[in-house]
Write an enzyme that holds these catalytic residues in place. Structure first.
Site, PDB file in Angstrom:
ATOM      1  N   CYS B  87       0.864  -0.852   0.364  1.00 14.98           N
ATOM      2  CA  CYS B  87      -0.344  -0.526  -0.220  1.00 14.98           C
ATOM      3  C   CYS B  87       0.657   1.257  -0.060  1.00 14.98           C
ATOM      4  CB  CYS B  87      -0.650   0.559   1.348  1.00 14.98           C
ATOM      5  SG  CYS B  87      -2.095   1.423   0.525  1.00 14.98           S
ATOM      6  N   HIS B 195      -3.572  -5.675   1.061  1.00 16.38           N
ATOM      7  CA  HIS B 195      -2.864  -5.765   2.630  1.00 16.38           C
ATOM      8  C   HIS B 195      -2.758  -7.269   2.969  1.00 16.38           C
ATOM      9  CE1 HIS B 195      -2.241  -1.979   4.210  1.00 16.38           C
ATOM     10  NE2 HIS B 195      -3.432  -0.966   3.080  1.00 16.38           N
ATOM     11  N   GLU B 197      -1.194  -8.721   5.031  1.00 18.91           N
ATOM     12  CA  GLU B 197      -0.952  -8.792   6.929  1.00 18.91           C
ATOM     13  C   GLU B 197      -2.243  -8.735   7.251  1.00 18.91           C
ATOM     14  OE1 GLU B 197      -0.879  -6.271   4.509  1.00 18.91           O
ATOM     15  OE2 GLU B 197      -0.623  -4.653   5.803  1.00 18.91           O
TER      16      GLU B 197
END
Lengths: 84, 224
Positions: B87, B195, B197
């Protein structure tokens, strides 16, 4: 050495989509502004540069515009002395 | 020994703990590196997390690219070590010239925060090496400036060199050719807007980010 007032204008390169400019353009007819086209949004920066000549001030201004104020991948910049 | 992954933190980063937890959960050892540091010695891979580095002032990533740590990231990448920008980290890597193109404001000028489906379009990058070609992954996006943009010459190079590694199934933001992630020519530097994660636990909605981060960690271990 003189302090030169400089204006740097940054805008998207032609061919790069400009969602901000397009939105502004679409809003104008509703407000009664007819016949407005080619709206492009951008940014302007005002600064003063200490230099020995106008040409040197403009060269420095263009250098900092290319290095920091614009992203040359998608943006272009113009530098001029501000008429006070 | 487990891979040592640097999580590079800028003033204004806000996904660094998610990145740290995800990397640790997948068996590597993550450690924060503050943006004023000048070395990544001792690390096997580096992650630039999401957020708003330096407030996104001027443009996302425009100020962050001049942070002292970025010289270290540059040489770390040149040495062949895996570098991942998520990002805002992707935006920083493009501004730094480590990845081609730029991220522009979303088409429609809205901040988009939702889950989306991406498909793996190349497995040659450190991020996608463990995934299967055409594999579809559900991963959240959360951005305002995620519309991938580049000129025609750059785009042709990306295609010719197989540098487009993830594409959106349904384009959320106006990205050129549905691009969600690109890598550099070598494949060791990758940036993506989604994302991964935030997608490492079924409890939180999706585990699909694991295969990406697993690949990245495995690639980091290979280099060390």
């Amino acid at each position: 050495m003189t302090n030169y007032p400089i204006v740097v204008e940054v805008s998207l390169r032609s061919g790069i989509a400009d969602p901000e400019g397009a939105t502004i353009e679409r809003a104008l007819p509703a407000l009664g502004f007819a016949g407005v086209a080619n709206v492009r949004a951008g940014k302007a920066f005002r600064l003063s540069i200490e230099a020995s000549s106008e040409a040197e001030a403009l060269t420095q201004g263009q250098a900092l515009a290319d290095r920091l104020l614009s992203n040359p991948v998608i943006e272009q910049s113009t530098v001029r002395i501000e008429n006070v | 020994m487990s891979a040592r992954i640097a999580i590079v933190v800028f003033p204004g980063s806000n996904c660094e703990y998610d990145a740290l937890d995800a990397v640790n959960a997948l068996g590597a050892t993550a450690q924060f590196v503050w943006h004023s540091e000048t070395s990544l010695d001792g690390f096997d891979g580096a992650v630039l997390p999401g957020g708003f580095a330096h407030g996104d002032y001027l443009r996302p990533g425009a100020i962050a690219r001049f942070s002292p740590v970025m010289s270290a990231v540059q040489s770390f990448a040149q040495a062949g070590n895996p570098v991942l920008g998520i990002c805002n980290g992707f935006q920083v890597l493009t501004e730094a010239g480590l990845l081609p193109g730029a991220l522009q404001k979303n088409r429609g000028l809205t901040f988009i925060s939702r889950s989306c489906t991406v498909s793996v379009t190349s497995t040659r990058s450190v991020l996608t090496r463990s995934a299967k070609l055409a594999q579809e992954l559900s991963i959240p996006i959360n951005h305002f400036s995620g519309s991938y943009t580049c000129d025609d010459a750059t785009y042709e190079q990306l295609v010719a060199r197989d540098q487009i590694v993830l594409r959106y199934r349904e384009n959320p933001n106006g990205s050129r050719d549905d691009i969600a992630a690109v890598c550099n020519e070598v494949g060791n530097v990758v940036g993506l807007m989604p994302h991964p994660e935030r997608a490492v636990s079924a409890l939180l909605g999706s585990e699909d980010g694991r295969v990406l981060l697993d690949g990245f960690i495995a690639a980091s271990q290979l280099v060390s």
